[in-house]
Design an enzyme around this catalytic site. Structure first.
Site, PDB file in Angstrom:
ATOM      1  N   GLY A 106       0.788  -1.225   0.000  1.00  0.00           N
ATOM      2  CA  GLY A 106       0.000   0.000   0.000  1.00  0.00           C
ATOM      3  C   GLY A 106       0.821   1.275   0.000  1.00  0.00           C
ATOM      4  N   SER A 107       0.254   2.280   0.640  1.00  0.00           N
ATOM      5  CA  SER A 107       0.740   3.657   0.577  1.00  0.00           C
ATOM      6  C   SER A 107       2.143   3.830   1.137  1.00  0.00           C
ATOM      7  CB  SER A 107      -0.229   4.521   1.359  1.00  0.00           C
ATOM      8  OG  SER A 107       0.392   5.648   1.886  1.00  0.00           O
TER       9      SER A 107
END
Lengths: 424, 139
Positions: free
Chosen positions: B64-65
């Protein structure tokens, strides 16, 4: 990990405690990675400013404390000097003008502005966008960068041919003060070749189609490097911006090649270099439809919020949205927010686009987005967006229902209050 | 009770002991955990609503981020960080995250930790020595 004499002198504090802390963090981080050395960088894009409630207690101790703790992982508060290399702030939590519409507490809005003064004085360029490459930070082929923001990283590596890993708050904080980042991962030429071949059996043309393709590929290749073969239409910045953001959201893709389009691959053979595809994946009508359906996280067709501009809209997108909204009125039960970098907003204002969007009842936002800020108009239950990335994150983060479609589907929903998008 | 020993590479030095929390799924930082409670919040995650605070977190790694490190950094500040991390896939997100969470961390183990360690096992990790000792909960 090997350090040069200059890097050792920074670590020993010869240029002050902040750079010593920065080098200490880079050394711990580089050794954790197993990097052999650091590499020079003069292009840092990070997250420095104070814009969230969770940072407020730290900001109460001053902005030197915020940087020391959150950007250097330092227990001591060190005085933060001027950045050593060009550095920019990515997207942030608060729109400095529209914070009231976002429902931001005035104290928090003031905190962000104060922190930006602190950062600007030290050479942080406050671009305040997830797309620094749209507003003047356009690294060149081979340039070593230290960037955060997964959608910017994939654009930087793939479309520009510059070199960065997905960095974090602390590593960009340290890189900005030292001009160094671990020489690992995508900084090494041998790690930039393709791993998976994607054969396109259907035409991919409009922006939504590129988003769907990116979302499909991310799910298939996870963190590997896809190579696209058989594209029907030449993509542009907007389409690749959406494609990359989608692939980075569904799978964590940080680099891809489109032979003939992206600069490190003139041909499929060059994209794979000495390697061979570990897998060939076909993308046809069936895959497109299944991915489109996976992006729909809603059942209720009555929408109350339209989110456009993820990643932040280009000036061409602003022009298109204004054109589609001209002379129309957004439904009374619907809010429409368009997100664009502040620098592009100025051009959009001058071109009359903001006025048209606002006359229709829309809002032009800058600096932030609902996924980053976790802020939307009050009472939102069902959103619609033209961004696969936003369709991926917003329902998970904020527990709303989410529709995904073309910009035209979204504008239509804004005006009628009802989602009528179809796979097409 | 049976015990087994794994050897691997130090990512972050130090010693820790605690109960294992094992998942075959990667974990998101930003958007995937609550940094105030140390709880996994991702909708479809098998650890959803469970807290890793004080546990030996055994997982494939990060996804993810780019906010991954910042969110695990906040779990340390908030006192709800895992006691140690054992993972299988090295990325910049997990490396930086482990460094700023400042807990012992290891990777490149000689046996697959996701298979041989089960949730509830007692795990002692000495990252500087590169050893993980597992006391099985069952048997």
């Amino acid at each position: 990990m090997y350090l040069t004499d200059y890097e050792k002198s920074l670590l020993n504090g010869d240029q002050g405690p902040a750079k010593a802390r920065a080098m200490d963090l880079l050394q711990r981080y580089g050794e954790a990675l197993g990097a052999e050395r650091l590499v020079e960088t003069a292009n840092v894009a990070g997250a420095f400013n104070a814009s969230t409630p969770s940072i407020a207690p730290i900001a109460a101790k001053g902005f030197h404390r915020v940087y020391s703790e959150l950007n250097l992982d330092s227990d001591d508060t060190v005085d933060i000097p001027h950045m050593a290399v060009p550095t920019c702030q990515l997207i942030t939590g608060i729109d400095n003008d529209n914070w009231k519409l976002q429902g931001v507490d005035p104290e928090l809005a003031r905190m962000q502005r104060e922190s930006e003064k602190f950062l600007g004085k030290r050479g942080v360029n406050l671009m305040a966008t997830c797309t620094p490459y749209q507003v003047g930070n356009v690294p060149v082929l081979g340039e070593h960068c230290a960037w955060m923001e997964s959608s910017a990283v994939i654009y930087c590596n793939s479309v520009l041919g510059a070199r960065t890993n997905v960095e974090g708050k602390e590593s960009t904080g340290a890189a900005a003060l030292t001009g160094r980042i671990p020489y690992w991962g995508y900084h090494l030429p041998e790690n930039r070749f393709g791993s998976h071949l994607i054969e396109l059996d259907i035409e991919v043309d409009d922006m939504a189609d590129w988003g769907v393709l990116g979302y499909f590929i991310g799910g298939e290749v996870e963190e590997n490097i896809p190579v696209l073969n058989g594209i029907s239409h030449q993509p542009n910045l907007v389409k690749l911006k959406h494609f990359g953001a989608a692939a980075a959201s569904s799978g964590g893709v940080e680099m891809y090649h489109i032979p003939g389009v992206t600069p490190e691959a003139r041909s499929v053979a060059e994209a794979f270099g000495p390697k061979r595809a570990v897998r060939t994946i076909r993308y046809g009508a069936r895959e497109r439809l299944a991915t489109y359906e996976r992006l729909q996280n809603a059942t209720d067709r009555k929408v109350d919020f339209i989110m456009l501009g993820c990643p932040h809209a280009s000036i061409e997108q602003m022009a298109l949205i204004a054109h589609m909204l001209e002379g129309k009125r957004i439904h009374a039960d619907v809010a429409l927010w368009v997100h664009t970098p502040r620098a592009i907003r100025q051009i959009a204002e001058r071109s009359g686009y903001c006025e048209i969007i606002e006359a229709a009842g829309g809002v032009v936002m800058s600096d932030t987005c609902p996924a980053i800020s976790r802020r939307m108009p009050p009472g939102v239950r069902v959103i619609a967006t033209d961004s696969a990335k936003q369709a991926h994150y917003l329902p998970a983060i904020t527990k709303v229902q989410g529709w995904f479609g073309t910009v035209s589907d979204c504008i239509n929903a804004a005006v009628t209050g009802e989602w009528q998008g179809v796979a097409g | 009770m049976s015990t087994l020993t794994l050897t691997g590479r130090k990512v972050v030095g130090g010693k820790a002991a605690g109960e294992a929390m094992v998942t075959s799924q990667t974990i998101s930082g930003w958007g995937g955990i609550n940094e105030s409670t140390g709880t996994v919040i991702e909708l479809q995650h098998e650890l959803r609503d469970q807290s890793f605070a004080g546990k030996i977190l055994v997982f494939p790694g990060a996804k993810g981020s780019s906010g991954w490190s910042a969110y695990f950094h906040m779990t340390r500040i908030n006192g709800v960080a895992p006691a140690a991390m054992i993972f299988t896939r090295m990325t910049t997100k997990i490396a930086l995250g482990a460094v700023v969470t400042r807990v012992p961390a290891m990777t490149d183990c000689d046996q697959d930790p996701l298979t041989v360690i089960e949730t509830g096992d007692w795990v002692e990790i000495d990252a500087d020595a590169g050893t993980i000792t597992v006391t099985k909960r069952k048997g």
